[in-house]
Motif scaffolding. Structure first.
Motif, PDB file in Angstrom:
ATOM      1  N   MET A   7       0.833  -1.195   0.000  1.00  0.00           N
ATOM      2  CA  MET A   7       0.000   0.000   0.000  1.00  0.00           C
ATOM      3  C   MET A   7       0.875   1.255   0.000  1.00  0.00           C
ATOM      4  O   MET A   7       0.601   2.219  -0.711  1.00  0.00           O
ATOM      5  CB  MET A   7      -0.928   0.001   1.204  1.00  0.00           C
ATOM      6  N   ARG A  10      -9.014   6.930  -3.172  1.00  0.00           N
ATOM      7  CA  ARG A  10      -9.330   5.549  -2.806  1.00  0.00           C
ATOM      8  C   ARG A  10      -9.147   4.616  -3.997  1.00  0.00           C
ATOM      9  O   ARG A  10      -8.634   3.503  -3.854  1.00  0.00           O
ATOM     10  CB  ARG A  10     -10.765   5.460  -2.281  1.00  0.00           C
ATOM     11  N   GLU A  54      -5.508   4.001  -4.460  1.00  0.00           N
ATOM     12  CA  GLU A  54      -5.047   3.099  -3.414  1.00  0.00           C
ATOM     13  C   GLU A  54      -5.393   1.655  -3.767  1.00  0.00           C
ATOM     14  O   GLU A  54      -4.553   0.750  -3.659  1.00  0.00           O
ATOM     15  CB  GLU A  54      -5.717   3.502  -2.096  1.00  0.00           C
ATOM     16  N   ILE A  55      -6.615   1.432  -4.208  1.00  0.00           N
ATOM     17  CA  ILE A  55      -7.066   0.081  -4.554  1.00  0.00           C
ATOM     18  C   ILE A  55      -6.347  -0.426  -5.794  1.00  0.00           C
ATOM     19  O   ILE A  55      -5.963  -1.602  -5.871  1.00  0.00           O
ATOM     20  CB  ILE A  55      -8.598   0.064  -4.733  1.00  0.00           C
ATOM     21  N   ILE A  90      -8.233  -6.829   0.009  1.00  0.00           N
ATOM     22  CA  ILE A  90      -8.236  -5.363   0.019  1.00  0.00           C
ATOM     23  C   ILE A  90      -9.254  -4.853   1.030  1.00  0.00           C
ATOM     24  O   ILE A  90      -8.992  -3.924   1.791  1.00  0.00           O
ATOM     25  CB  ILE A  90      -8.538  -4.816  -1.387  1.00  0.00           C
ATOM     26  N   LEU A 100      -8.281  -2.526   4.214  1.00  0.00           N
ATOM     27  CA  LEU A 100      -8.783  -1.154   4.291  1.00  0.00           C
ATOM     28  C   LEU A 100      -9.970  -1.010   5.243  1.00  0.00           C
ATOM     29  O   LEU A 100     -10.499   0.087   5.409  1.00  0.00           O
ATOM     30  CB  LEU A 100      -9.184  -0.666   2.894  1.00  0.00           C
TER      31      LEU A 100
END
Length: 223
Positions: free
Chosen positions: A141, A163, A166-167, A180, A184
């Motif tokens: 990450m 977001r 990030e994913i 994931i 998260l």
């Protein structure tokens, strides 16, 4: 298709480790399990490639404690395909984890992870899923996610949201939607929605295509 479906002989595991006592112990332990059909050991790259040509394996366990492990990681992943490669005895260093991620390994085990966790990682990989301990996911990450920040859209109204970036970084690190979501602390359906949106914005249809765009963008940024 899961790995045990393509191998009519059952779940086979290849252990690549240049430390004989570790390699032989794992071969003996795994071969004695009822859910493992056969196990074999290789001392290094040449032995591993020969065995991979001779017989299909569902999972390859590659020790990252070996002297040449980081150098042969990508070659082992390529030769093993469609089997999944699980890197074990991985240090917590960013460099080693990123070497594994960039090579395309399908699972990670840290140096202090117990044997029971190794078995879980093998069975997880055999199902086609990825085993990723939280410390490894945190490195992915931190290191991979930011590379998506400047990714230009080939379609859609603008850039990915924070977001979504990030994913996308975690997708490129090999994590599943479930992994994931756990990392998260969000719902799996929320992850699926973000994945759908980022694929649409990037004008691609598959997670792998989105990850490839990220890798291409990162490579260009390094030039």
């Amino acid at each position: 298709m899961t790995n045990d479906q393509f191998d009519s002989d059952g779940l086979g595991v290849l252990i690549v480790d240049d430390i004989a006592v570790h390699r032989d112990s794992l071969v003996t332990a795994l071969a004695g399990r009822p859910d493992v059909a056969y196990a074999a050991g290789a001392a290094g790259s040449d032995d591993a490639l020969r065995l991979l040509r001779a017989r299909r394996f569902s999972v390859v366990l590659l020790s990252m404690a070996g002297l040449e492990s980081r150098g042969i990681c990508r070659d082992i992943v390529t030769a093993a395909d469609p089997a999944r490669v699980v890197a074990y005895a991985v240090s917590a260093s960013d460099g080693e984890i990123m070497t594994c991620a960039e090579a395309g390994v399908g699972g990670y085990l840290l140096r202090d992870d117990p044997y029971a966790m190794l078995v879980t990682a093998v069975l997880t990989a055999a199902r086609g899923d990825i085993w990723c301990p939280p410390p490894v996911a945190a490195v992915l990450m931190r290191r991979v996610g930011p590379h998506a920040a400047g990714l230009e859209m080939t379609g859609g109204p603008g850039r990915l949201t924070a977001r979504e970036r990030e994913i996308l970084g975690l997708i490129d690190g090999g994590l599943s939607n479930k992994e994931i979501a756990r990392l998260l602390s969000i719902e799996v359906r929320t992850v699926k929605n973000h994945v759908h949106n980022l694929l649409e914005k990037l004008s691609v249809h598959r997670r792998g295509e989105a990850a490839a765009l990220l890798r291409n963008h990162t490579a260009r940024a390094r030039l």
